[in-house]
Design a protein around this motif. Structure first.
Motif, short mmCIF file in Angstrom:
data_model
loop_
_atom_site.label_atom_id
_atom_site.label_comp_id
_atom_site.label_asym_id
_atom_site.label_seq_id
_atom_site.Cartn_x
_atom_site.Cartn_y
_atom_site.Cartn_z
N ASN A 95 3.18 142.94 -16.10
CA ASN A 95 1.80 142.70 -16.53
C ASN A 95 1.79 141.54 -17.51
O ASN A 95 2.04 141.70 -18.71
N LEU A 96 1.52 140.35 -17.00
CA LEU A 96 1.36 139.17 -17.85
C LEU A 96 -0.10 138.74 -17.97
O LEU A 96 -0.41 137.81 -18.70
N THR A 97 -0.99 139.42 -17.26
CA THR A 97 -2.40 139.06 -17.30
C THR A 97 -2.98 139.28 -18.69
O THR A 97 -3.90 138.57 -19.11
N ARG A 260 12.14 137.80 -9.13
CA ARG A 260 13.24 138.66 -9.53
C ARG A 260 12.96 139.34 -10.87
O ARG A 260 13.40 140.47 -11.10
N ASP A 261 12.23 138.65 -11.74
CA ASP A 261 11.98 139.20 -13.07
C ASP A 261 10.49 139.35 -13.38
O ASP A 261 10.14 140.10 -14.28
N VAL A 262 9.63 138.62 -12.68
CA VAL A 262 8.18 138.66 -12.95
C VAL A 262 7.48 139.18 -11.71
O VAL A 262 7.64 138.62 -10.62
N ARG A 263 6.72 140.24 -11.87
CA ARG A 263 6.00 140.85 -10.74
C ARG A 263 4.49 140.84 -10.95
O ARG A 263 3.79 141.65 -10.37
N ASP A 264 3.99 139.92 -11.76
CA ASP A 264 2.55 139.83 -11.99
C ASP A 264 1.92 138.99 -10.88
O ASP A 264 2.28 137.82 -10.69
N LYS A 265 0.97 139.55 -10.15
CA LYS A 265 0.39 138.89 -8.99
C LYS A 265 -0.40 137.64 -9.37
O LYS A 265 -0.32 136.61 -8.68
#
Length: 732
Positions: A95-97, A260-265
């Motif tokens: 979650n980077l949003t 690989r490390d970031v899963r924020d769409k």
């Protein structure tokens, strides 16, 4: 909130003046000392009370003002992200949003981009409300997926220097904007800066310690120091050029590496759109260009107040000395400043693969004097002379090491050449499978250390030395004997330096280089020209800081620049030869050449009074003036200062660290200053003794009598704390 201010001062009315506040206006009234009438005084006092009593209301904050969204400082938010990622470097980010919603980051990105565009820093208080509203609109467009990379006409926010009225442009100008190469839009650079601030702390905590390019706190000097520290003793070297990876990669590979490390769409979609959106690079046809007549006299263009100044001449010249490994700078699609980070993310898989190969190839030998530790992390050589490697028997430790700077890799192999060939074959196969990069043996040559390895315009070579080794034998007898070993030498390439000077038109010839006049500085004054060259020489001294031949290479640069300026001044002042220039202007060209009376007393008097511009002579005209080579050793497990501070902060923030420190103090029989002060206060309150008598009371154990009048009946509690008090006193 209401506030009433009443000014009432009898003494002020009788003496000089009274200051009245009414509607935020100061009313100064000068009184006359000869006033004696009571009626006049009473009327004046009534008017004073009337004017001095007022009420004002503080305006409530505007809920529509974007400034109300800034709850914290942007730097504090960035520091929080760095701390969180370094505390848990292996945790996947989903979650980077939430960070994209933080308006503080957008304001900080706007300040940085404005500094690049205008050349001056813009504080937060100087940002107008309209700019904040446009910035908020850009943020909302990014969050709502309405933002498009590479817009040419429709902008959410524009640069402060952009005064173009796009609505009144002609069709020809609009077509030129849409079909020709244009600089990156201002709003694109803001979004790139925000993404960099969000993603950089995530991957910096995960990157390998073997990569040094495009990373904060690491540069080419760090690579040279690591090579001097860790690559001594290697016989075979593999130098690889993977710079084609920096030219561009398939979008799927980049996205897979990021995920690989970031899963924020939302972040992934932004990066994917930046990579897939086409970049217009076409130019205007030659037929459409109007031929401009060459004027006999062209007036110099005056820069605007908010227009950034171009790079000075000395800086452009130094950029021409960029080594081959630093010439290629990745630029992928509309990613801009985000491209180097994405390149490191993709190449980090290579770094991790090589770290596994380092452990796989390590075969320690008990008969070897270095690297005989099974873990392979022991110190090599001596701490005072780490580049010296003593020779051993035929059974040596087999070991490899690896370092990467951008798209260039350097691998050192200690062992037979067959090990280097095997590693090269595996590396070619890995690059083919992972990056679809076709390499061959010519791209990865294997060279012996005796031939000299060129890396970052420095030559790595080996010298055999015979130092005197002193050691203590059994019985305490000191034995001195001649030893044999190899010394790793890191020298600056004179051939490469001549090549760079020739490219910049400072000289011609190879074996006997001849300086050429620097006509670009023809219209500049002698003082300005010398100052520019001195700055360039100072930068070159810093660049060759860790080269063994630092004095020689810097003195050669000074000779070329001095000869170039001498020929320039000879042509400018019609002095015919360099010898005549040196005769008038001295060896370092510090005397004025315009007036041949530079040595006269009148000139020195004018110079002392500040009526004549002082001329600084060229630096480093003699080899003795060049600083010595910096041989300061790089410690094992080196990290940049900001990473060390982060790790230390995280360690101190952990509650277990405090407990460990307390246990250590107890084991050593010491007391922390805080506990010592607490003990003094507790003894004072509980036993009713003064603080300045504590040391007198504790010293009674050594034969000094205590005053019974100051002690209470709880003598046993004092005796229990005597030992701790003595230890604490020792600390104090």
């Amino acid at each position: 909130m209401h506030r009433t201010v009443v000014l009432w001062s009898r003494g002020a009315i009788r003496n000089r003046a009274v200051i009245f506040l009414h509607n935020s206006t100061l009313i100064n009234t000068q009184l006359n000392n000869d006033v004696h009438s009571r009626n006049d005084n009473a009327g004046f006092l009534f008017r004073a009370f009337t004017y001095s009593s007022y009420t004002f209301t503080r305006r409530p904050p505007d809920p529509n003002d974007p400034a109300t969204l800034m709850k914290e400082d942007g730097v504090a938010v960035c520091s929080q992200m760095w701390t969180e990622n370094f505390r848990e470097p292996d945790k996947s980010v989903t979650n980077l949003t939430n960070y994209l919603r933080r308006f503080e980051l957008w304001v900080l990105a706007y300040q940085k981009v404005c500094a690049d565009a205008t050349g001056s820093y813009m504080p937060r208080s100087s940002i107008t409300r309209s700019a904040l509203e446009d910035l908020l609109a850009l943020r909302n467009a990014v969050l709502d997926c309405r933002f498009k990379w590479g817009a040419r006409l429709d902008f959410f926010i524009r640069s402060p220097n952009d005064k173009t009225d796009y609505e009144s442009l002609s069709k020809r100008k609009i077509r030129a904007i849409l079909t020709t190469t244009q600089p990156s839009p201002f709003q694109d650079r803001i979004v790139q800066e925000v993404l960099l601030m969000v993603l950089e702390p995530i991957y910096e905590a995960r990157f390998s310690q073997k990569s040094y390019a495009f990373r904060p706190g690491r540069n080419a000097h760090t690579v040279l120091r690591v090579i001097r520290r860790s690559f001594a003793g290697y016989l075979w070297y593999i130098k690889g050029d993977l710079s084609t990876v920096l030219d561009g990669m398939k979008v799927g590979m980049v996205i897979n590496a990021v995920m690989r490390d970031v899963r924020d769409k939302k972040v992934i979609d932004l990066i994917k759109a930046a990579l897939t959106t086409p970049v217009v690079t076409s130019r205007v046809d030659d037929g459409d260009k109007k031929k401009k007549k060459k004027r006999k006299y062209q007036k110099k263009r005056v820069l605007a107040e908010d227009e950034p100044k171009p790079d000075p001449y000395w800086l452009e010249t130094f950029f021409g000395f960029a080594p081959e490994e630093a010439e290629v700078h990745p630029s992928w699609g509309h990613c801009g400043i985000l491209s180097p980070l994405l390149a490191n993310i993709c190449l980090d898989e290579l770094d991790r693969w090589m770290e596994g190969k380092i452990k796989e190839f390590y075969r320690p030998s008990a008969s070897d004097v270095i690297w005989n530790n099974p873990d392979g992390e022991a110190e090599q050589g001596t701490t005072s002379w780490p580049e010296f490697v003593p020779t051993a028997g035929p059974d040596k430790t087999r070991k490899i090491d690896y370092i990467r700077y951008g798209g260039h890799v350097l691998i050192g192999v200690r062992g037979p050449r067959a090990d280097a060939a095997t590693l090269r074959k595996q590396l070619i196969q890995f690059c083919d499978e992972k990056y679809m990069l076709k390499l061959d043996n010519e791209c990865l040559p294997i060279e012996h250390i005796t031939k000299g390895i060129m890396f970052l315009d420095h030559v790595l070579c080996r010298r055999v030395v015979y130092p005197t080794l002193r050691y203590t034998a059994t019985g305490g007898k000191i034995i001195s004997e001649k030893g044999v070993g190899t010394l790793l030498s890191v020298t600056a390439s004179l051939k490469q330096c001549i090549k760079q000077f020739r490219k910049l038109s400072f000289l011609k010839g190879d074996r006997d280089p001849d300086p050429q006049p620097c006509f670009r500085m023809f219209h500049a004054t002698q003082a300005h020209t010398n100052a520019q060259m001195n700055k360039f020489l100072s930068t070159m001294v810093e660049w060759y800081r860790y080269a063994d031949n630092r004095k020689k290479i810097v003195n050669f640069c000074s000779y070329i620049l001095r000869g170039s300026l001498a020929k320039l001044y000879a042509a400018k002042y019609k002095l015919r030869s360099r010898a005549k220039v040196y005769k008038i202007g001295a060896r370092n060209l510090s005397r004025p050449l315009k007036e041949k009376k530079g040595q006269s007393p009148e000139f020195h008097n004018l110079l002392r009074m500040g009526l004549v511009e002082s001329i600084d002579g060229l630096q480093y005209t003699r080899m003795s003036l060049v600083p010595e080579t910096d041989y300061s050793p790089l410690p094992l497990g080196w990290r940049p200062d900001h990473e060390k501070a982060l790790l230390e902060y995280i360690r101190l923030e952990d509650s277990r660290t405090l407990e460990e420190q307390r246990d250590c103090l107890k084991e050593c029989g010491l007391v922390s200053p805080q506990d010592y002060i607490s003990m003094l206060v507790w003894n004072y309150k509980r036993n009713a003794i003064s603080v300045n008598h504590v040391s007198y009371t504790l010293s009674s154990k050594n034969g000094i009598k205590t005053e019974s009048g100051l002690l209470s009946s709880n003598d046993e509690s004092i005796e229990d704390d005597e030992e701790g008090g003595i230890s604490a006193a020792q600390i104090a």
